[in-house]
Scaffold this active site. Structure first.
Site, PDB file in Angstrom:
ATOM      1  N   CYS A 105       3.602  19.149  10.002  1.00  0.00           N
ATOM      2  CA  CYS A 105       3.897  20.209  10.079  1.00  0.00           C
ATOM      3  C   CYS A 105       3.921  20.519  12.074  1.00  0.00           C
ATOM      4  CB  CYS A 105       3.114  21.549   9.871  1.00  0.00           C
ATOM      5  SG  CYS A 105       3.635  22.825   9.617  1.00  0.00           S
ATOM      6  N   HIS A 208       4.794  20.300   4.241  1.00  0.00           N
ATOM      7  CA  HIS A 208       4.086  20.049   4.050  1.00  0.00           C
ATOM      8  C   HIS A 208       3.516  19.025   3.012  1.00  0.00           C
ATOM      9  CE1 HIS A 208       1.321  22.060   6.619  1.00  0.00           C
ATOM     10  NE2 HIS A 208       2.363  23.074   6.581  1.00  0.00           N
ATOM     11  N   GLU A 210       1.132  17.082   1.798  1.00  0.00           N
ATOM     12  CA  GLU A 210       0.119  16.977   0.647  1.00  0.00           C
ATOM     13  C   GLU A 210      -0.376  18.570   0.338  1.00  0.00           C
ATOM     14  OE1 GLU A 210       0.257  18.371   3.774  1.00  0.00           O
ATOM     15  OE2 GLU A 210      -0.871  20.004   4.076  1.00  0.00           O
TER      16      GLU A 210
END
Ligand code: MN
Length: 232
Positions: A105, A208, A210
């Protein structure tokens, strides 16, 4: 143990923080996260890099446009001068060491800027396509697709073709940093992934992974590939 340096995703007042999702994704991949302190001292940053095998650049506020030669526009979001001051030298040093970097990001934007690129200060104002990229209310849901280009580092990890991603950004790469190659585009043509062919593992994604990785194995593979590259 393969130590992975993580830059804090929040530096506010007297609090330094990192979203736990980054930590968990690295742990699941077998890496050992080390959260870096905020410092702009090049000697200390260099000493920190001496201790780790890879660098994870996290999401967060906007890069100061002065860093890429532009005036700050009203549409730009909150900038973090402390993070810019820390991450520019850190990223430069990691690149010169050919250290594995995963840039997420804000991280992909910073990586491109460090290599001489520029950003859209706000996608609605300056890019203006139909796709809605700032979808902060759905942090863990795939809200648009990206087209992963074949024969790229990214495609070797997640496969080529369509991949569903979350989208928590109001900025994006405009002019690509030197040496970077685009490996994923959203349907409106925005750059959503880059890599640096001159280095063994420098990967940036605009989404993202994660947050998606607990539910979507392809996204966790990004962290496994990163930690594996750090082990080499
Ligand atoms: Mn997006």
């Amino acid at each position: 143990m393969t130590l992975i340096g993580i830059v804090p995703s929040g530096i506010e007042g007297k609090t330094l923080s990192v979203n736990q999702d980054y930590v968990d994704a690295v742990l699941r991949a077998g890496g050992t996260p080390v959260i870096f302190p905020a410092t702009e001292d090049p000697a200390r940053l260099s000493a920190l890099l001496d201790q780790v095998r890879g660098l994870l650049l996290t999401g967060g506020g906007d890069v100061d446009p002065v860093r890429y030669g532009e005036a700050l526009l009203p549409c730009c979001g909150e900038i973090s001068a402390i993070r810019d001051g820390m991450e520019y030298p850190l990223c430069r040093e990691a690149l010169s060491r050919r250290m594995p970097i995963l840039a997420i990001c804000r991280g992909i934007q910073l990586l491109s800027c460090v290599l001489g690129g520029t950003l859209y200060q706000d996608l609605d104002e300056q890019f203006g396509k139909t796709l809605k990229h700032p979808q902060y209310d759905r942090p863990g849901d795939p809200v648009h697709e990206v087209d992963v280009k074949p024969d790229t580092l990214l495609s070797s990890i997640v496969g080529a073709g369509s991949l569903g991603v979350n989208s928590r950004h109001h900025q994006g790469i405009r002019d690509l940093g030197e040496g970077l190659r685009v490996n994923a585009l959203s349907p409106d043509g925005l750059i959503e992934g880059v890599e640096l062919p001159a280095s063994p593992f420098v990967l940036g994604v605009q989404w993202h992974p994660e947050t998606l990785s607990p539910r979507f194995p392809a996204q966790q593979k990004i962290f496994h590939a990163f930690v594996k590259a750090c082990e080499m």
